[in-house]
Design a protein around this motif. Structure first.
Motif, mmCIF file in Angstrom:
data_model
loop_
_atom_site.group_PDB
_atom_site.id
_atom_site.type_symbol
_atom_site.label_atom_id
_atom_site.label_comp_id
_atom_site.label_asym_id
_atom_site.label_seq_id
_atom_site.Cartn_x
_atom_site.Cartn_y
_atom_site.Cartn_z
ATOM 1 N N LEU A 143 0.865 -1.174 0.000
ATOM 2 C CA LEU A 143 0.000 0.000 0.000
ATOM 3 C C LEU A 143 0.902 1.225 0.000
ATOM 4 O O LEU A 143 1.871 1.281 0.769
ATOM 5 C CB LEU A 143 -0.894 0.037 1.241
ATOM 6 C CG LEU A 143 -1.741 -1.190 1.554
ATOM 7 C CD1 LEU A 143 -2.440 -1.000 2.899
ATOM 8 C CD2 LEU A 143 -2.773 -1.420 0.460
ATOM 9 N N SER A 144 0.606 2.204 -0.828
ATOM 10 C CA SER A 144 1.427 3.413 -0.852
ATOM 11 C C SER A 144 0.551 4.640 -1.067
ATOM 12 O O SER A 144 -0.577 4.541 -1.588
ATOM 13 C CB SER A 144 2.494 3.334 -1.954
ATOM 14 O OG SER A 144 1.898 3.322 -3.237
ATOM 15 N N ARG A 145 1.083 5.780 -0.662
ATOM 16 C CA ARG A 145 0.336 7.023 -0.846
ATOM 17 C C ARG A 145 1.294 8.202 -0.856
ATOM 18 O O ARG A 145 2.259 8.244 -0.094
ATOM 19 C CB ARG A 145 -0.687 7.224 0.258
ATOM 20 C CG ARG A 145 -1.473 8.523 0.100
ATOM 21 C CD ARG A 145 -2.617 8.657 1.073
ATOM 22 N NE ARG A 145 -3.288 9.933 0.901
ATOM 23 C CZ ARG A 145 -4.383 10.311 1.570
ATOM 24 N NH1 ARG A 145 -4.932 9.476 2.445
ATOM 25 N NH2 ARG A 145 -4.927 11.493 1.359
ATOM 26 N N LEU A 146 1.008 9.147 -1.746
ATOM 27 C CA LEU A 146 1.726 10.418 -1.801
ATOM 28 C C LEU A 146 0.870 11.458 -1.089
ATOM 29 O O LEU A 146 -0.247 11.755 -1.509
ATOM 30 C CB LEU A 146 1.976 10.818 -3.264
ATOM 31 C CG LEU A 146 2.794 12.089 -3.498
ATOM 32 C CD1 LEU A 146 4.209 11.935 -2.946
ATOM 33 C CD2 LEU A 146 2.840 12.429 -4.992
ATOM 34 N N TRP A 147 1.405 12.002 0.014
ATOM 35 C CA TRP A 147 0.677 12.971 0.828
ATOM 36 C C TRP A 147 1.121 14.371 0.416
ATOM 37 O O TRP A 147 2.183 14.832 0.804
ATOM 38 C CB TRP A 147 0.961 12.755 2.304
ATOM 39 C CG TRP A 147 0.702 11.351 2.770
ATOM 40 C CD1 TRP A 147 1.517 10.265 2.631
ATOM 41 C CD2 TRP A 147 -0.455 10.887 3.467
ATOM 42 N NE1 TRP A 147 0.954 9.148 3.188
ATOM 43 C CE2 TRP A 147 -0.259 9.495 3.721
ATOM 44 C CE3 TRP A 147 -1.639 11.497 3.912
ATOM 45 C CZ2 TRP A 147 -1.210 8.723 4.383
ATOM 46 C CZ3 TRP A 147 -2.567 10.727 4.574
ATOM 47 C CH2 TRP A 147 -2.361 9.361 4.801
ATOM 48 N N GLY A 148 0.300 15.029 -0.405
ATOM 49 C CA GLY A 148 0.704 16.338 -0.905
ATOM 50 C C GLY A 148 1.886 16.187 -1.847
ATOM 51 O O GLY A 148 1.937 15.282 -2.674
ATOM 52 N N LYS A 149 2.871 17.076 -1.705
ATOM 53 C CA LYS A 149 4.030 17.046 -2.591
ATOM 54 C C LYS A 149 5.328 16.667 -1.879
ATOM 55 O O LYS A 149 6.355 16.514 -2.533
ATOM 56 C CB LYS A 149 4.213 18.412 -3.248
ATOM 57 C CG LYS A 149 3.074 18.801 -4.186
ATOM 58 C CD LYS A 149 3.338 20.134 -4.854
ATOM 59 C CE LYS A 149 2.213 20.504 -5.815
ATOM 60 N NZ LYS A 149 2.453 21.819 -6.482
ATOM 61 N N GLN A 150 5.276 16.501 -0.548
ATOM 62 C CA GLN A 150 6.534 16.313 0.173
ATOM 63 C C GLN A 150 6.628 15.015 0.969
ATOM 64 O O GLN A 150 7.710 14.661 1.433
ATOM 65 C CB GLN A 150 6.782 17.504 1.105
ATOM 66 C CG GLN A 150 7.121 18.785 0.342
ATOM 67 C CD GLN A 150 7.582 19.884 1.292
ATOM 68 O OE1 GLN A 150 6.794 20.695 1.751
ATOM 69 N NE2 GLN A 150 8.874 19.901 1.573
ATOM 70 N N TRP A 151 5.536 14.268 1.123
ATOM 71 C CA TRP A 151 5.576 13.035 1.904
ATOM 72 C C TRP A 151 5.043 11.866 1.088
ATOM 73 O O TRP A 151 4.066 12.003 0.362
ATOM 74 C CB TRP A 151 4.751 13.176 3.186
ATOM 75 C CG TRP A 151 5.322 14.143 4.172
ATOM 76 C CD1 TRP A 151 5.020 15.473 4.283
ATOM 77 C CD2 TRP A 151 6.305 13.871 5.176
ATOM 78 N NE1 TRP A 151 5.743 16.049 5.294
ATOM 79 C CE2 TRP A 151 6.538 15.088 5.866
ATOM 80 C CE3 TRP A 151 6.997 12.727 5.563
ATOM 81 C CZ2 TRP A 151 7.442 15.176 6.912
ATOM 82 C CZ3 TRP A 151 7.893 12.818 6.616
ATOM 83 C CH2 TRP A 151 8.111 14.031 7.285
ATOM 84 N N SER A 187 11.513 21.275 -4.187
ATOM 85 C CA SER A 187 11.901 21.100 -5.590
ATOM 86 C C SER A 187 11.790 19.649 -6.034
ATOM 87 O O SER A 187 11.854 19.358 -7.224
ATOM 88 C CB SER A 187 13.337 21.581 -5.795
ATOM 89 O OG SER A 187 14.245 20.721 -5.099
ATOM 90 N N ALA A 188 11.634 18.714 -5.079
ATOM 91 C CA ALA A 188 11.576 17.261 -5.329
ATOM 92 C C ALA A 188 12.894 16.721 -5.864
ATOM 93 O O ALA A 188 12.968 15.565 -6.281
ATOM 94 C CB ALA A 188 10.447 16.914 -6.281
#
Length: 306
Positions: A143-151, A187-188
Motif C-alpha cells: 500500500l502506498s500514498r503520496l501525501w501532498g508534494k513532500q511526503w 523542488s523534489a
C-alpha cells in the motif's frame, strides 16, 4: 548490488524492490526502458553470506549488468509492469565465487486516490561458478500514498521462498513486514527516507532459522555541476539476526549485527551515458567466528540508458 554476498536481498533482487521513491508514470499507454552496464569492483573480503563463507582476502571483479523494463497503462489508474535483469560478477582470482543472477519480475497496481494498492512477483535464479546455486521467489503486497508534494509512504507484506540446489537444509520460507517514509524538498530534487523491516525466516534445518529486523536511512539529491545534473546518494543500514536454535557444540544461539554505509555518485556523461563511482563499508559482527568480519567494496561503472 555489491560484493559476492549472496544474500539476494542485497543483490539485484532488492535493487529492484527497495521501496523506490515515487516517480510520476508517463501518460503513454505503453512504455519501455533499458540499461546496459559494465564496470570494475574491488572487494577487500570476498565472501558468500548465504553459505557463511568468508575468505578474509581481497580480489577484483568485472561486473556486467543488463536490464529491461516494460510499463503498460490501459487506463490512468491501472498500471502493469514487467522486467528482466541479469548481473554477473567475474572474479580475477576467486573464480569459485563468480556469481550470476537472473531476475524476472511482474507487478500490477491500482490507484484508488486515497491509497495505491499493488502486488508484485520476483523470481531470481543464482548461479555460483556457473553451477546452479539458489532459486529465490518473492511475492509482495503493498500500500502506498503520496501525501501532498513532500511526503510519501509505503507499507508492504512480503512472502519469500529460498531453494538451494545442493544444500536442502538451508531451504527456507520467510514472512516480512516493512514500512518506508519519504520526505521531499519542495523542488523534489532531494529526499530523505527512513525504513524498517521485520523478518521471520524458517529453514528446513532449525539452526538456520532466525528472526531479524532492518533499519535503513537514505539521502539523495540532484544538483547541476559542470553543465549537467549529478546525483549523490548516502545510505546507512542496520540489520539484526537472532537465530532460533543454539549452534552445534555450543550452549548459545547465534546472533548477528550488520551495519553498512554506502556512498554513490552518478555523473552524466551525456543524455544516455553515466559514470558511477560507488563505495560501501560493511561491519558484520557475530558470535559465530566465520561471519564476524569487515568488508569494503569500491566500484566504477559505466552505463548506457535507453
Amino acid at each position: 548490488m555489491k560484493s559476492t554476498q549472496i544474500t539476494l536481498s542485497s543483490c539485484s533482487l532488492m535493487l529492484a524492490l527497495s521501496a523506490a521513491a515515487p516517480i510520476q508514470a508517463k501518460d503513454d499507454a505503453f512504455d519501455w526502458s533499458g540499461k546496459l552496464q559494465a564496470g570494475y569492483q574491488y572487494d577487500s573480503n570476498v565472501n558468500i553470506r548465504e553459505l557463511d563463507q568468508n575468505t578474509e582476502r581481497s580480489d577484483q571483479a568485472l561486473v556486467t549488468e543488463a536490464q529491461l523494463g516494460l510499463q503498460w497503462r490501459p487506463w490512468r489508474k491501472l498500471e502493469v509492469k514487467a522486467g528482466a535483469q541479469h548481473s554477473d560478477y567475474a572474479y580475477q582470482e576467486f573464480t569459485a565465487f563468480d556469481l550470476a543472477i537472473t531476475t524476472l519480475n511482474g507487478e500490477v497496481s491500482y490507484d484508488f486516490d486515497v491509497v495505491k494498492i499493488g502486488m508484485s512477483r520476483h523470481d531470481a535464479d543464482a548461479k555460483l561458478a556457473s553451477s546452479d546455486f539458489l532459486d529465490y521467489q518473492l511475492d509482495t503486497l503493498y500500500l502506498s500514498r503520496l501525501w501532498g508534494k513532500q511526503w510519501f509512504t509505503r507499507f508492504a507484506y512480503e512472502d519469500t521462498d529460498k531453494q538451494f540446489a545442493n544444500l536442502s537444509e538451508r531451504n527456507a520460507t520467510a514472512k516480512a513486514y516493512s514500512g518506508d517514509v519519504y520526505w521531499f524538498t519542495p523542488s523534489a530534487k532531494s529526499f530523505i527516507t527512513l525504513g524498517y523491516t521485520d523478518h521471520d525466516e524458517t529453514a528446513d534445518d532449525p539452526q538456520f532459522s532466525y528472526n531479524g529486523s532492518t533499519l535503513r536511512v537514505r539521502w539523495q539529491t540532484r544538483a547541476p555541476l559542470w553543465g549537467n545534473e549529478h546525483t549523490w546518494q548516502l545510505g546507512w543500514q542496520l540489520e539484526n539476526r537472532d537465530y532460533v536454535q543454539p549452534m552445534p557444540d555450543r550452549n548459545s544461539a547465534r546472533d548477528e549485527q550488520r551495519q553498512s554505509v554506502q556512498a554513490k555518485w552518478q555523473i552524466p556523461l551525456s543524455e544516455a551515458f553515466r559514470f558511477t563511482p560507488k563505495l560501501e563499508y560493511v561491519d558484520n559482527q557475530s558470535n559465530f567466528t566465520d561471519v564476524d568480519y569487515q568488508e569494503t567494496t569500491a566500484s566504477l561503472n559505466f552505463s548506457v540508458h535507453f
